[in-house]
Design a protein around this motif. Structure first.
Motif, mmCIF file in Angstrom:
data_model
loop_
_atom_site.group_PDB
_atom_site.id
_atom_site.type_symbol
_atom_site.label_atom_id
_atom_site.label_comp_id
_atom_site.label_asym_id
_atom_site.label_seq_id
_atom_site.Cartn_x
_atom_site.Cartn_y
_atom_site.Cartn_z
ATOM 1 N N LEU A 1 0.830 -1.203 0.000
ATOM 2 C CA LEU A 1 0.000 0.000 0.000
ATOM 3 C C LEU A 1 0.867 1.257 0.000
ATOM 4 C CD1 LEU A 1 -2.727 -1.014 2.604
ATOM 5 C CD2 LEU A 1 -2.953 -0.965 0.120
ATOM 6 N N SER A 2 0.488 2.192 -0.866
ATOM 7 C CA SER A 2 1.216 3.454 -0.889
ATOM 8 C C SER A 2 0.241 4.566 -1.230
ATOM 9 C CB SER A 2 2.327 3.382 -1.941
ATOM 10 O OG SER A 2 2.979 4.626 -2.032
ATOM 11 N N GLY A 3 0.516 5.761 -0.731
ATOM 12 C CA GLY A 3 -0.277 6.923 -1.121
ATOM 13 C C GLY A 3 0.045 7.240 -2.570
ATOM 14 N N ILE A 4 -0.985 7.396 -3.385
ATOM 15 C CA ILE A 4 -0.739 7.723 -4.792
ATOM 16 C C ILE A 4 -1.559 8.952 -5.185
ATOM 17 C CG2 ILE A 4 -0.211 5.338 -5.430
ATOM 18 C CD1 ILE A 4 -3.106 5.524 -6.789
ATOM 19 N N ASN A 5 -1.199 9.522 -6.320
ATOM 20 C CA ASN A 5 -1.826 10.755 -6.823
ATOM 21 C C ASN A 5 -1.658 11.888 -5.816
ATOM 22 O OD1 ASN A 5 -2.600 9.449 -9.171
ATOM 23 N ND2 ASN A 5 -4.554 8.818 -8.287
ATOM 24 N N ALA B 1 -3.267 2.953 -2.287
ATOM 25 C CA ALA B 1 -3.559 1.853 -3.214
ATOM 26 C C ALA B 1 -2.305 1.047 -3.504
ATOM 27 C CB ALA B 1 -4.118 2.423 -4.520
#
Lengths: 595, 162
Positions: free
Chosen positions: A171-175, A183
């Motif tokens: 899981l990683s912070g995206i956008n 996501a």
């Protein structure tokens, strides 16, 4: 360390340099509300991104409000935690957060257990004055975990657990900005990532953005089907936590009430995973001793250390990240799967049922177990050994739905023969327990002597990585223990580098072991709860008349009547497994012509 | 889930590994590595991110997080002549939006995409530091200042036969 004095709400508190305003306030029992902040002190896990802005306070002389979780104290600081300005700001923050949150509270899986909801209640929010765009995101379902990111408040606790604590890195912070979301890579679904399904993201999610896949309806359908014989097994850690769902103090043992509730729910046979844990010790213990014996006699084909293999999150982790070392873990199946295999063969024969007419349900403190029972190698003719695995939380939900007054239930006993267990099997529920149980039996098998004292205090505790040497009648057996996948990774990397001197290592994916599993009642950031559960587990062990797996009469009979001996051909077929390398591979594309 | 297979051409893989190595495979250099990689490939497809992740030993989700955070990085191939219209404050107040609209209208592609012939792509951009020339348009490395909507056709004409 320099001491300093600060004033919070006109009360003076002395703190050390580096203390945050939040910590200083909690020291003198001043409650500052928090949402994204999380502190599992005993596990060394602290998350203070200063992101949600719920914990803001007014600091004298500072223009803007300060997030108390991420602002250090300085000498002479004056802080107000509930001025009108602070209260208004917090309310606005809440209202803005709610303006981008689905109002599905009545039917939401987390209703009554949601940190955002509790905060809205605390703030007395009666309307949301803001209207605007709502973020929408595709729902993602996997064998174990559901992601509904519309309910995400971007606290990023899950990211912390997945990356820093578990080092799984899915899981990683995206956008960015309004589009931002947590996501997996390329926004693929979890089942297309290296997710281990450990469920630690679920365990810390404040809302219903991350929840377990609910299998309660399938279980109810099976119970209502007169053609099915429904057998249930309960994992060791469940009995030390289930009571919390019914308002009991953390650490209350509810074994007898749990059995009574399962009988009221009309399961045909109420058995215990602990029985299978004893069986695991028979197989794993024999394997450890076998490998150790060969190693000591100079057999170069044998590798040490032996790693425990009861934890499906851990199995997933090494299949993804250590696929070059698949020959190191024990081949013993997990207790859940051993139980299923024996229930649908040995026990099925006993009650003269076809496996297809049996449904095996497991109650687990875990969400990875849901995935584990879908693994192809644990099925015969497409009929899984374990049909459904439900979490401690889901069991509580079933009991509440059936309107059973749990707290008033009498204590009842497990059914025989697969309900009989020893103290050794109970401690599977905590970090250090599996290896202690194995040590109790392996010692006696190896030395032929009776153990004077079955408690191995040197194997107990909460530190993330522990080591101990147990005297096996002159032979120093070196044991390692890790809980939390990040800690496991450290031990694994040592082995890969040839620096490990352990003979056997126990690994559990979740911090604390199964007592802290992803399927347990939510701890809401209070790590004292995990300690209380651990204490309860050792208490249950101490109260058992038999405390060594190999002395379990039902296990002895199982070997006499059915399996033969540990590691026999039949035992291999039913109780052992193999592992699959699932590391990402970069392959050269040859069908594209170079320009 | 079974193992994910990432397919790459041999030469591309070699180049990419060299880029990572030139930064000592240091995870702290992730942004610089991606910058270089985009310079080579023109964009950062999933496969490239996978290799970078593996070489730098960072989770691929993290790499994807960085790529999607910075507007400079793109996962779609850019055109042979990437067009960037500055929509920073100075350019915006002097009509950059209308210039951008004109590019979109003539090329029939939205911001962030590439024309079907692969010739042009359009991107918005925040301030190139030439506010005196607002509104500013970049085509590849070439800068155009004080662009009005009716000057867009003329700019595109320059690239007609190229």
């Amino acid at each position: 360390m320099e001491k300093m004095k600060i004033k919070i709400d006109n009360r003076v508190v002395e703190v050390e340099e580096g203390t945050t305003i939040l910590e200083a306030a909690r020291k003198i029992d001043i409650d500052i509300p928090t949402l994204c902040y999380m502190n599992l002190g005993d596990m060394g896990i602290e998350h203070k991104p200063g992101g949600c802005r719920i914990c803001v306070v007014e600091v004298e002389g500072r223009r803007n409000l300060a997030p108390s979780c991420a602002t250090d104290c300085h000498d002479g600081m004056e802080v107000k935690t509930h001025s009108i300005r602070v209260l208004n700001a917090r309310r606005t923050v809440m209202e803005l957060m709610l303006s981008d949150h689905p109002f599905e509270c009545l039917t939401c899986a987390k209703s009554g257990n949601c940190d955002l909801q509790s905060m809205a209640i605390k703030f007395g929010i009666r309307e949301v004055p803001y209207e605007g765009e709502k973020s929408t995101y595709k729902p993602d379902t996997s064998p174990s975990i559901l992601r509904d990111m519309d309910k995400c408040i971007m606290c990023r606790r899950c990211e912390k657990m997945c990356n820093e604590v578990q080092t799984v890195g899915v899981l990683s912070g995206i956008n960015r900005g309004f589009e931002s979301v947590v996501a997996p890579a390329f926004e693929r679904n979890l089942d297309h990532s290296e997710c281990t399904y450990c469920g630690q993201c679920v365990a810390v999610c404040p809302t219903a953005a991350l929840t377990e896949v609910d299998h309660t309806n399938q279980v109810l359908r099976a119970l209502a089907d007169p053609t099915k014989t429904v057998v249930v097994q309960t994992a060791p850690a469940v009995r030390a936590a289930l009571g919390e769902e019914f308002g009991m103090e953390p650490g209350t043992l509810v074994t007898g009430k749990m059995v009574a509730a399962l009988k009221q729910l009309e399961f045909d046979y109420v058995f215990d995973t602990d029985f299978a844990a004893d069986l695991t010790i028979m197989e794993e213990g024999a394997e450890i001793l076998g490998r150790l014996g060969k190693f000591l006699s100079g057999d170069k084909s044998v590798k040490l250390p032996v790693l425990t293999s009861c934890c499906p999150g851990w199995v997933n982790f090494f299949e993804y990240h250590f696929s070059d070392m698949l020959d190191i873990p024990s081949t013993a199946r997990s207790p859940q799967q051993m139980f299923g295999a024996i229930a649908k063969t040995y026990f099925a024969e006993k009650i003269k049922k076809d496996r297809k007419d049996m449904v095996v349900v497991s109650i687990m403190p875990c969400v990875a177990k849901k995935y584990e029972c879908t693994r192809e190698e644990f099925a015969t003719d497409n009929n899984p050994d374990v049909d459904f695995s439900i979490s401690t939380r889901e069991l509580a939900n079933l009991i509440k739905r059936a309107n059973i007054d749990f707290n008033k239930l009498p204590d009842e006993e497990f059914d025989g023969p697969m309900g009989e267990s020893t103290g050794a099997s109970v401690i599977f529920g905590t970090t250090g327990g599996v290896i202690e149980a194995a040590t109790r039996s392996a010692y006696e098998m190896h030395t032929g002597k009776k153990l004077e004292k079955v408690d191995f205090d040197q194997l107990r505790g909460m530190e993330g990585i522990r080591e101990a040497t147990v005297d096996f009648d002159g032979f120093p057996l070196k044991i390692g223990i890790a809980h939390g996948l990040g800690n496991a990774r450290k031990l694994l990397e040592d082995i890969r580098a040839g620096k490990s001197e352990f003979h056997a290592i126990e690994i559990m994916a979740c911090p604390g072991g199964c007592i802290g599993g992803g399927g347990q009642p939510l701890h809401h950031g209070n790590s004292a709860i995990l300690k209380a559960r651990q204490k309860a587990i050792y208490q249950e062990d101490a109260g058992k008349p038999i405390r060594k797996s190999h002395e379990n009469p039902s296990i002895i009979k199982l070997y006499e009547d059915f399996l033969g001996e540990p590691m026999s051909e039949k035992a291999h077929h039913l109780l052992h497994t193999r592992y699959f390398g699932r590391a990402r591979q970069i392959v050269i594309e040859t069908d594209v012509k170079e320009e | 889930m079974s193992a994910i297979k990432i397919k790459l051409r041999e030469n591309d893989l070699k180049q990419l590994k060299e880029v990572c190595e030139s930064f000592n495979n240091d995870p702290g250099e992730l942004i610089n590595v991606l910058h270089k990689a985009q310079g080579i490939f023109g964009y950062l497809p999933a496969e490239v991110q996978e290799v970078v992740a593996q070489e730098l030993k960072v989770p691929v989700a993290k790499v994807y997080g960085v790529v999607t955070f910075y507007s400079f990085f793109t996962m779609v191939p850019r055109g042979k002549y990437p067009i960037s219209v500055c929509t920073g404050t100075a350019c915006y107040v002097r009509g950059a939006e209308k210039v951008l609209d004109e590019f979109k209208r003539i090329l029939k592609v939205p911001v962030g995409e590439t024309t079907s012939d692969g010739k042009f792509s359009i991107a918005g951009l925040r301030c190139v530091g030439a506010c005196g020339l607002a509104p500013v348009v970049l085509v590849g490395d070439k800068t155009y200042g004080r662009v009005a909507p009716d000057g867009v056709k003329e700019i595109l004409k320059e690239y007609e036969d190229k």
